[in-house]
Write an enzyme that holds these catalytic residues in place. Sequence first.
Site, PDB file in Angstrom:
ATOM      1  N   ARG A 157      11.808  -5.620   5.532  1.00  0.00           N
ATOM      2  CA  ARG A 157      11.571  -4.203   5.186  1.00  0.00           C
ATOM      3  C   ARG A 157      12.458  -3.259   6.001  1.00  0.00           C
ATOM      4  NH1 ARG A 157       5.663  -1.666   5.584  1.00  0.00           N
ATOM      5  NH2 ARG A 157       5.787  -2.432   7.713  1.00  0.00           N
ATOM      6  N   ARG A 200     -10.303   0.230   7.582  1.00  0.00           N
ATOM      7  CA  ARG A 200      -9.991  -1.196   7.661  1.00  0.00           C
ATOM      8  C   ARG A 200     -10.891  -1.967   8.613  1.00  0.00           C
ATOM      9  NH1 ARG A 200      -3.771  -2.100   8.773  1.00  0.00           N
ATOM     10  NH2 ARG A 200      -3.301   0.028   8.349  1.00  0.00           N
ATOM     11  N   ARG A 233      -1.052  -9.200  12.734  1.00  0.00           N
ATOM     12  CA  ARG A 233      -1.567  -8.236  11.739  1.00  0.00           C
ATOM     13  C   ARG A 233      -2.212  -8.977  10.566  1.00  0.00           C
ATOM     14  NH1 ARG A 233       3.855  -5.240  10.967  1.00  0.00           N
ATOM     15  NH2 ARG A 233       2.914  -4.141   9.212  1.00  0.00           N
ATOM     16  N   ARG A 262      10.512  -1.099  11.529  1.00  0.00           N
ATOM     17  CA  ARG A 262       9.377  -0.698  12.358  1.00  0.00           C
ATOM     18  C   ARG A 262       9.225  -1.617  13.564  1.00  0.00           C
ATOM     19  NH1 ARG A 262       4.347   0.388   8.325  1.00  0.00           N
ATOM     20  NH2 ARG A 262       3.344  -1.012   9.815  1.00  0.00           N
ATOM     21  N   LYS A 282       0.842  -1.211   0.000  1.00  0.00           N
ATOM     22  CA  LYS A 282       0.000   0.000   0.000  1.00  0.00           C
ATOM     23  C   LYS A 282       0.875   1.259   0.000  1.00  0.00           C
ATOM     24  CE  LYS A 282      -2.067  -1.162   3.850  1.00  0.00           C
ATOM     25  NZ  LYS A 282      -1.344  -2.438   4.115  1.00  0.00           N
TER      26      LYS A 282
HETATM   27  P1  AP5 Z   1       4.877  -1.570   1.895  1.00  0.00           P
HETATM   28  O1  AP5 Z   1       4.565  -0.770   0.691  1.00  0.00           O
HETATM   29  O2  AP5 Z   1       5.553  -0.905   3.030  1.00  0.00           O
HETATM   30  O3  AP5 Z   1       3.560  -2.350   2.383  1.00  0.00           O
HETATM   31  P2  AP5 Z   1       2.271  -1.827   3.170  1.00  0.00           P
HETATM   32  O4  AP5 Z   1       1.090  -2.477   2.558  1.00  0.00           O
HETATM   33  O5  AP5 Z   1       2.279  -0.345   3.247  1.00  0.00           O
HETATM   34  O6  AP5 Z   1       2.560  -2.505   4.565  1.00  0.00           O
HETATM   35  P3  AP5 Z   1       2.341  -1.938   6.042  1.00  0.00           P
HETATM   36  O7  AP5 Z   1       3.153  -2.793   6.956  1.00  0.00           O
HETATM   37  O8  AP5 Z   1       2.568  -0.464   6.113  1.00  0.00           O
HETATM   38  O9  AP5 Z   1       0.837  -2.251   6.232  1.00  0.00           O
HETATM   39  P4  AP5 Z   1       0.039  -2.286   7.533  1.00  0.00           P
HETATM   40  O10 AP5 Z   1      -1.338  -2.209   7.039  1.00  0.00           O
HETATM   41  O11 AP5 Z   1       0.338  -3.444   8.408  1.00  0.00           O
HETATM   42  O12 AP5 Z   1       0.625  -1.054   8.359  1.00  0.00           O
HETATM   43  P5  AP5 Z   1       0.058   0.403   8.670  1.00  0.00           P
HETATM   44  O13 AP5 Z   1       1.201   1.307   8.803  1.00  0.00           O
HETATM   45  O14 AP5 Z   1      -1.022   0.756   7.742  1.00  0.00           O
HETATM   46  O15 AP5 Z   1       5.747  -2.835   1.396  1.00  0.00           O
HETATM   47  C1  AP5 Z   1       6.217  -3.792   2.332  1.00  0.00           C
HETATM   48  C2  AP5 Z   1       7.618  -4.282   1.908  1.00  0.00           C
HETATM   49  O16 AP5 Z   1       7.508  -4.984   0.680  1.00  0.00           O
HETATM   50  C3  AP5 Z   1       8.642  -3.150   1.655  1.00  0.00           C
HETATM   51  O17 AP5 Z   1       9.895  -3.593   2.074  1.00  0.00           O
HETATM   52  C4  AP5 Z   1       8.592  -2.946   0.130  1.00  0.00           C
HETATM   53  O18 AP5 Z   1       9.842  -2.475  -0.373  1.00  0.00           O
HETATM   54  C5  AP5 Z   1       8.289  -4.366  -0.356  1.00  0.00           C
HETATM   55  N1  AP5 Z   1       7.446  -4.386  -1.552  1.00  0.00           N
HETATM   56  C6  AP5 Z   1       6.361  -3.627  -1.835  1.00  0.00           C
HETATM   57  N2  AP5 Z   1       5.820  -3.974  -3.004  1.00  0.00           N
HETATM   58  C7  AP5 Z   1       6.571  -5.010  -3.483  1.00  0.00           C
HETATM   59  C8  AP5 Z   1       6.500  -5.812  -4.650  1.00  0.00           C
HETATM   60  N3  AP5 Z   1       5.553  -5.625  -5.583  1.00  0.00           N
HETATM   61  N4  AP5 Z   1       7.434  -6.790  -4.808  1.00  0.00           N
HETATM   62  C9  AP5 Z   1       8.406  -6.991  -3.883  1.00  0.00           C
HETATM   63  N5  AP5 Z   1       8.522  -6.246  -2.762  1.00  0.00           N
HETATM   64  C10 AP5 Z   1       7.603  -5.273  -2.554  1.00  0.00           C
HETATM   65  O19 AP5 Z   1      -0.596   0.176  10.090  1.00  0.00           O
HETATM   66  C11 AP5 Z   1       0.214  -0.104  11.207  1.00  0.00           C
HETATM   67  C12 AP5 Z   1      -0.661  -0.230  12.438  1.00  0.00           C
HETATM   68  O20 AP5 Z   1      -1.331   1.021  12.702  1.00  0.00           O
HETATM   69  C13 AP5 Z   1      -1.786  -1.262  12.377  1.00  0.00           C
HETATM   70  O21 AP5 Z   1      -1.348  -2.557  12.680  1.00  0.00           O
HETATM   71  C14 AP5 Z   1      -2.758  -0.706  13.412  1.00  0.00           C
HETATM   72  O22 AP5 Z   1      -2.313  -0.974  14.711  1.00  0.00           O
HETATM   73  C15 AP5 Z   1      -2.647   0.804  13.182  1.00  0.00           C
HETATM   74  N6  AP5 Z   1      -3.607   1.272  12.161  1.00  0.00           N
HETATM   75  C16 AP5 Z   1      -3.302   1.827  10.959  1.00  0.00           C
HETATM   76  N7  AP5 Z   1      -4.421   2.128  10.290  1.00  0.00           N
HETATM   77  C17 AP5 Z   1      -5.454   1.740  11.076  1.00  0.00           C
HETATM   78  C18 AP5 Z   1      -6.868   1.767  10.908  1.00  0.00           C
HETATM   79  N8  AP5 Z   1      -7.445   2.242   9.806  1.00  0.00           N
HETATM   80  N9  AP5 Z   1      -7.629   1.288  11.930  1.00  0.00           N
HETATM   81  C19 AP5 Z   1      -7.072   0.840  13.051  1.00  0.00           C
HETATM   82  N10 AP5 Z   1      -5.747   0.747  13.269  1.00  0.00           N
HETATM   83  C20 AP5 Z   1      -4.935   1.206  12.280  1.00  0.00           C
HETATM   84 MG    MG Z   2       2.372   1.054   4.823  1.00  0.00          MG
END
Ligand code: AP5
Ligand code: MG
Length: 233
Positions: free
Chosen positions: A136, A97, A180, A169, A22
């Site tokens: 990552r 989400r 997660r 992270r 994402k």
């Molecule tokens: P990356 O692009 O970083 O993936 P991502 O989908 O952004 O992963 P996140 O870990 O950020 O998702 P998340 O939903 O768990 O975390 P968030 O911060 O939203 O890519 C990942 C890796 O893969 C990187 O190393 C990249 O280089 C590599 N990559 C990418 N694309 C690739 C490809 N095509 N091929 C190969 N490699 C690739 O949320 C964190 C926490 O915050 C949650 O757990 C929760 O506690 C809280 N939170 C956030 N939003 C909410 C919400 N709406 N409601 C409640 N709690 C929330």
């Molecule tokens: Mg992210």
Amino acid sequence: MLQQMTIEPLYIVLLGGPGAGKGTQGAQLTTYLGIPRISSGDLFREHVRSRTDLGMQAKEYMDRGELVPDSITVAMVMERLAVADCVRGAILDGFPRTLPQAEALENALATQGKRVRLVVDIQVPAEVMVERLSGRWMCSVCGEAFHEKFRPPKERGRCDFCGNTLYQRDDDKIEAITRRVQVYISQTAPLEDFYRERHVLAEINGDQAVDAVFNAATLALKQRRLVGIEGQV
Ligand code: AP5
Ligand code: MG
């Protein structure tokens, strides 16, 4: 940068499990579309860094891989969406989400005659999510995501774009990653049906190269006539 074909603001949701890509796709789409990316996870991490009350509350949930309660999350994202830079729309990364979050967003936009116009559903098998998150490395300043195997930085530990230090992270530990993924399957995946019923869901194979995923996302935008060729109104 491409111009939108209509004046209706372009609200896009990036749906996908942890590590689906994402953030990676959102960063490219924000340049392509010229509208801001709003990552609920990044907003929470900023609060954690600034040690606000909200940040201290959120950290407990985040470190366990649980979702932060809806009331806190919805208020935080709505406040960000009200900022002037979102007047032409926004790319929502990681929000909504849960079903209550999706309903809250829909209701809030509807009061202004707006709606979510595309949901890019980046689909990746659970084992790929785990592999991506375990390797990552994030830039501490510009937020760019690298991967030790799939997208290594030119210089170890340093961002290719701004030269600052890379870090891992707190929630990219195997216990939190596992939780997660479970939380995504039970609480977030049901949003696919919610948005499919509204005819805005674009399901994309996220288990391919970054550029191929981006091409699929932009194709979905073009097929729905949400963007045109550069310069087109
Ligand atoms: P990356 O692009 O970083 O993936 P991502 O989908 O952004 O992963 P996140 O870990 O950020 O998702 P998340 O939903 O768990 O975390 P968030 O911060 O939203 O890519 C990942 C890796 O893969 C990187 O190393 C990249 O280089 C590599 N990559 C990418 N694309 C690739 C490809 N095509 N091929 C190969 N490699 C690739 O949320 C964190 C926490 O915050 C949650 O757990 C929760 O506690 C809280 N939170 C956030 N939003 C909410 C919400 N709406 N409601 C409640 N709690 C929330
Ligand atoms: Mg992210």
